[in-house]
Design a protein around this motif. Structure first.
Motif, PDB file in Angstrom:
ATOM      1  N   SER A  57      13.948  17.451 -52.627  1.00 64.75           N
ATOM      2  CA  SER A  57      15.259  18.002 -52.258  1.00 64.75           C
ATOM      3  C   SER A  57      15.228  18.770 -50.935  1.00 64.75           C
ATOM      4  N   PRO A  59      15.434  19.481 -47.211  1.00 60.69           N
ATOM      5  CA  PRO A  59      15.981  18.731 -46.076  1.00 60.69           C
ATOM      6  C   PRO A  59      14.896  18.377 -45.052  1.00 60.69           C
ATOM      7  N   TRP A  60      15.105  17.241 -44.372  1.00 60.47           N
ATOM      8  CA  TRP A  60      14.126  16.770 -43.393  1.00 60.47           C
ATOM      9  C   TRP A  60      13.860  17.826 -42.332  1.00 60.47           C
ATOM     10  N   ARG A  61      14.898  18.485 -41.848  1.00 60.88           N
ATOM     11  CA  ARG A  61      14.744  19.503 -40.798  1.00 60.88           C
ATOM     12  C   ARG A  61      13.794  20.605 -41.260  1.00 60.88           C
ATOM     13  N   ASP A  62      13.911  21.004 -42.524  1.00 56.80           N
ATOM     14  CA  ASP A  62      13.044  22.054 -43.058  1.00 56.80           C
ATOM     15  C   ASP A  62      11.601  21.577 -43.191  1.00 56.80           C
ATOM     16  N   ARG A  63      11.418  20.327 -43.569  1.00 59.54           N
ATOM     17  CA  ARG A  63      10.059  19.773 -43.674  1.00 59.54           C
ATOM     18  C   ARG A  63       9.356  19.831 -42.318  1.00 59.54           C
ATOM     19  N   VAL A  80      13.246   9.797 -39.008  1.00 62.22           N
ATOM     20  CA  VAL A  80      13.328  11.251 -39.212  1.00 62.22           C
ATOM     21  C   VAL A  80      12.455  11.961 -38.178  1.00 62.22           C
TER      22      VAL A  80
END
Length: 152
Positions: A57, A59-63, A80
């Motif tokens: 869950s 978000p890609w930006r947070d990863r 991504v």
């Protein structure tokens, strides 16, 4: 309708229509000074000890931000990595992980109901049909205005 991403080997759920659009390879996002950047590609075994187990869950930006913070590495789809590219990060393909499939999905109509004509028209566009294709509503092309000829 939604764009969906799934493993290339996943089966389509029965309640959805799905048009596969393309497949995408996985890449590992790493800090720019990481040893992985010395290689053109890596295997999952080579990076296994450093890849973070992040919640699906997240978000890609947070990863990507977690990797930039130095907590570890993250495997993401190539688009991504490109979308969230930063000066302090790099990415390399992971050669032995399965690709993901991106497609357009929408709910199947209930039995006995007619499909929405706007959705059908959009699906035709996605599949490459034009106004002159044999499927779907046929609309004549707009009439060209006639040129007026002047006498000499």
């Amino acid at each position: 309708m939604a764009f969906v991403r799934s493993a290339a080997h996943d089966q389509r759920p029965e309640h959805l229509h799905l048009i596969p659009l393309y497949e995408e390879r996985p890449v590992v996002v790493v800090p720019r000074d990481h040893v992985v950047t010395a290689f053109d590609e890596v295997t999952a075994a080579e990076i296994a000890d450093e890849v973070l187990e992040l919640p699906d869950s997240m978000p890609w930006r947070d990863r990507v931000a977690v990797v930039a913070g130095g907590a570890g590495l993250s495997v993401v789809p190539q688009s991504v990595a490109r979308d969230f590219q930063r000066k302090d990060l790099a990415w390399r393909p992971v050669s032995d992980l399965p690709s993901t499939r991106v497609g357009l999905a929408w709910l199947r109509e209930p039995p006995g109901s007619e499909p929405d004509p706007l959705i059908e028209e959009f699906i035709g566009v996605v599949r490459g049909r034009t106004a002159r294709s044999s499927r779907g509503e046929t609309r004549p092309p707009p009439a060209k205005p006639r040129e007026r000829r002047r006498g000499r």
